[in-house]
Design an enzyme around this catalytic site. Structure first.
Site, mmCIF file in Angstrom:
data_model
loop_
_atom_site.group_PDB
_atom_site.id
_atom_site.type_symbol
_atom_site.label_atom_id
_atom_site.label_comp_id
_atom_site.label_asym_id
_atom_site.label_seq_id
_atom_site.Cartn_x
_atom_site.Cartn_y
_atom_site.Cartn_z
ATOM 1 N N ARG A 216 35.698 41.720 44.947
ATOM 2 C CA ARG A 216 35.514 40.725 43.880
ATOM 3 C C ARG A 216 34.056 40.272 43.788
ATOM 4 O O ARG A 216 33.532 40.033 42.693
ATOM 5 C CB ARG A 216 36.439 39.521 44.121
ATOM 6 C CG ARG A 216 36.496 38.589 42.937
ATOM 7 C CD ARG A 216 37.683 37.635 42.980
ATOM 8 N NE ARG A 216 37.887 37.060 41.663
ATOM 9 C CZ ARG A 216 37.803 35.751 41.397
ATOM 10 N NH1 ARG A 216 37.550 34.899 42.356
ATOM 11 N NH2 ARG A 216 37.991 35.314 40.180
ATOM 12 N N TRP B 24 49.255 40.402 44.103
ATOM 13 C CA TRP B 24 49.841 41.214 43.029
ATOM 14 C C TRP B 24 50.807 42.257 43.587
ATOM 15 O O TRP B 24 51.714 42.688 42.926
ATOM 16 C CB TRP B 24 48.734 41.945 42.248
ATOM 17 C CG TRP B 24 47.880 41.103 41.389
ATOM 18 C CD1 TRP B 24 48.079 40.851 40.056
ATOM 19 C CD2 TRP B 24 46.672 40.410 41.737
ATOM 20 N NE1 TRP B 24 47.075 40.046 39.573
ATOM 21 C CE2 TRP B 24 46.199 39.770 40.573
ATOM 22 C CE3 TRP B 24 45.935 40.270 42.920
ATOM 23 C CZ2 TRP B 24 45.030 38.999 40.555
ATOM 24 C CZ3 TRP B 24 44.781 39.512 42.907
ATOM 25 C CH2 TRP B 24 44.334 38.871 41.739
ATOM 26 N N HIS C 280 31.960 40.466 40.410
ATOM 27 C CA HIS C 280 31.401 39.272 39.759
ATOM 28 C C HIS C 280 29.879 39.282 39.755
ATOM 29 O O HIS C 280 29.255 38.648 38.910
ATOM 30 C CB HIS C 280 31.925 38.003 40.428
ATOM 31 C CG HIS C 280 33.275 37.593 39.931
ATOM 32 N ND1 HIS C 280 33.709 36.288 39.893
ATOM 33 C CD2 HIS C 280 34.296 38.328 39.442
ATOM 34 C CE1 HIS C 280 34.939 36.241 39.406
ATOM 35 N NE2 HIS C 280 35.316 37.473 39.132
HETATM 36 C C1 HEM Z 1 40.407 41.795 33.746
HETATM 37 C C2 HEM Z 1 39.911 40.587 33.898
HETATM 38 C C3 HEM Z 1 40.020 39.883 35.205
HETATM 39 C C4 HEM Z 1 40.481 38.627 35.399
HETATM 40 C C5 HEM Z 1 40.906 37.641 34.335
HETATM 41 C C6 HEM Z 1 40.478 38.389 36.818
HETATM 42 C C7 HEM Z 1 40.891 37.227 37.411
HETATM 43 C C8 HEM Z 1 41.063 37.047 38.768
HETATM 44 C C9 HEM Z 1 41.553 35.841 39.395
HETATM 45 C C10 HEM Z 1 41.966 34.575 38.654
HETATM 46 C C11 HEM Z 1 41.584 36.067 40.721
HETATM 47 C C12 HEM Z 1 42.020 35.095 41.807
HETATM 48 C C13 HEM Z 1 40.834 34.395 42.444
HETATM 49 C C14 HEM Z 1 41.256 33.501 43.572
HETATM 50 O O1 HEM Z 1 42.054 32.588 43.319
HETATM 51 O O2 HEM Z 1 40.798 33.722 44.700
HETATM 52 C C15 HEM Z 1 41.122 37.402 40.950
HETATM 53 C C16 HEM Z 1 41.040 37.992 42.184
HETATM 54 C C17 HEM Z 1 40.611 39.271 42.389
HETATM 55 N N1 HEM Z 1 40.099 40.134 41.436
HETATM 56 FE FE1 HEM Z 1 40.134 39.859 39.457
HETATM 57 N N2 HEM Z 1 40.019 39.504 37.457
HETATM 58 C C18 HEM Z 1 39.710 40.441 36.513
HETATM 59 C C19 HEM Z 1 39.167 41.684 36.742
HETATM 60 C C20 HEM Z 1 38.912 42.216 37.978
HETATM 61 C C21 HEM Z 1 38.189 43.432 38.216
HETATM 62 C C22 HEM Z 1 37.513 44.256 37.133
HETATM 63 C C23 HEM Z 1 38.189 43.635 39.568
HETATM 64 C C24 HEM Z 1 37.591 44.757 40.358
HETATM 65 C C25 HEM Z 1 37.528 45.994 39.918
HETATM 66 C C26 HEM Z 1 38.907 42.531 40.164
HETATM 67 C C27 HEM Z 1 39.150 42.386 41.502
HETATM 68 C C28 HEM Z 1 39.737 41.279 42.082
HETATM 69 C C29 HEM Z 1 40.056 41.189 43.485
HETATM 70 C C30 HEM Z 1 39.856 42.266 44.551
HETATM 71 C C31 HEM Z 1 40.610 39.906 43.683
HETATM 72 C C32 HEM Z 1 41.123 39.319 44.991
HETATM 73 C C33 HEM Z 1 40.043 38.531 45.677
HETATM 74 C C34 HEM Z 1 40.497 37.929 46.986
HETATM 75 O O3 HEM Z 1 41.524 38.335 47.533
HETATM 76 O O4 HEM Z 1 39.781 37.044 47.463
HETATM 77 N N3 HEM Z 1 39.308 41.677 39.173
HETATM 78 N N4 HEM Z 1 40.809 37.983 39.741
#
Ligand code: HEM
Length: 304
Positions: free
Chosen positions: A33, A177, A37
């Site tokens: 992430r 997820w 970002h």
């Molecule tokens: C499509 C639009 C996207 C939205 C709206 C989105 C939104 C989010 C949100 C709300 C979280 C939870 C954050 C938290 O509460 O810690 C999250 C986690 C995460 N996202 Fe996305 N995301 C998007 C795209 C992506 C993309 C493009 C990637 C990587 C290719 C990605 C990888 C991750 C990962 C690995 C986590 C887990 C982080 C953790 O476990 O700390 N996301 N995302």
């Protein structure tokens, strides 16, 4: 020792991925992430943002609510930066994502170094460029077209949600997820298609989608999907890709590798030898990293 021994950095990143007591026991998802970002602020029209800069070291970008929780990822990487001070934060953060994906069973992702870090926060990208999980397909297109991605690439990138989890105190959404959130696979697409997702309003006031498994143990947390994830199912241009990626893991891995490589190159220009050319404020607005430490606000500290 070579001053640019990226393989040594890769090995050191791989060696710190296991984090007993943190989330699901791995720093891998938060590194992915962080890489995303740090790159996903790109705006093709103005050629600003992108993976040069590492502006999250500054409050203006690091304190953006969209980046909540990423301070843990940055803090986990600080010992690597101390051991290899020649590497820029922008290279370290993108490389950590690439190494984490591979170590968690994902594809090889092409990566090249040479990114430069901003000095000072005057050129950090404005807040509001990252996607909002509470929205839908139009929003995804608005955000990702701005970076130069198409519909297929949006679906492939969202497959990043095979990893990690949402945290109530970071985004207001809660839970993983997939059942094994530290193993990269195409489960996200399979579950999105197969399970019966129901909206649920969380304590934070945010509405997400959950699957209540009737056979689940009492203390088992339900799997979740964001409203943006659900929009991949209902949008006529996105949903065929969800089906293809659910059916064909190899295809997903191939497309994910290509699109993640593109993501972490956003805003980077290279010459024929691969050297980054927008390092001096004339192109991307970034300046070269200084010789010594370029830590802007001191090493970040994890609040675990
Ligand atoms: C499509 C639009 C996207 C939205 C709206 C989105 C939104 C989010 C949100 C709300 C979280 C939870 C954050 C938290 O509460 O810690 C999250 C986690 C995460 N996202 Fe996305 N995301 C998007 C795209 C992506 C993309 C493009 C990637 C990587 C290719 C990605 C990888 C991750 C990962 C690995 C986590 C887990 C982080 C953790 O476990 O700390 N996301 N995302």
């Amino acid at each position: 020792m070579s001053t640019h021994n990226y393989d040594a950095v890769r090995k050191d990143i791989a060696a710190i991925l296991q984090k007993p007591g943190y989330d699901d026991g791995s720093a891998g998802p938060v590194f992915v992430r962080l890489a995303w970002h740090s790159s996903g602020t790109y705006d093709a029209e103005t050629d600003t943002g992108g993976s040069n800069g590492a502006g999250m070291r500054y409050e203006a970008e690091g304190g953006d609510p969209a980046n909540a929780g990423l301070q843990h990822g940055r803090a986990f990487l600080e010992p690597i930066k101390e051991k290899h001070p020649w590497i820029t934060y922008s290279d370290l953060w993108t490389l950590a994502g690439v190494v984490a994906i591979k170590e968690m069973g994902g594809p090889d992702i092409p990566w090249q170094g040479g990114r430069t870090d901003l000095i000072g926060d005057t050129k950090v990208p404005p807040r509001g460029r990252l996607p909002d999980g509470a929205q839908g397909a139009d929003h995804l297109r608005f955000i990702f077209y701005r970076m130069g991605f198409n519909d297929q690439e949006i679906v492939a990138l969202t497959g990043g949600h095979n990893l990690g989890r949402c945290h109530g105190d970071r985004s207001g959404f809660e839970g993983p997820w997939v059942t094994n959130p530290t193993r990269f696979s195409n489960s996200f697409f399979k579950l999105l298609l197969q399970l019966d997702w129901k909206p649920r309003k969380m304590a934070s006031g945010m509405t997400q989608f959950v699957y209540e498994d009737p056979d689940a143990e009492e203390d088992e947390e339900p799997l979740m999907m964001l409203p943006t994830d659900m929009s991949l199912l209902t949008d006529p241009a996105f949903s065929p890709w969800v089906k293809r990626y659910a059916e064909d893991k190899e295809l997903f891995f191939d497309h994910f590798s290509k699109v993640f490589a593109k993501l972490i190159e956003l805003g980077i220009r290279r010459d024929a030898q691969g050297a980054v050319t927008n390092t001096d404020g004339t192109l991307g607005g970034y300046v070269s990293a200084p010789k010594k430490s370029n830590t802007a606000t001191g090493p970040p500290r994890a609040r675990l």
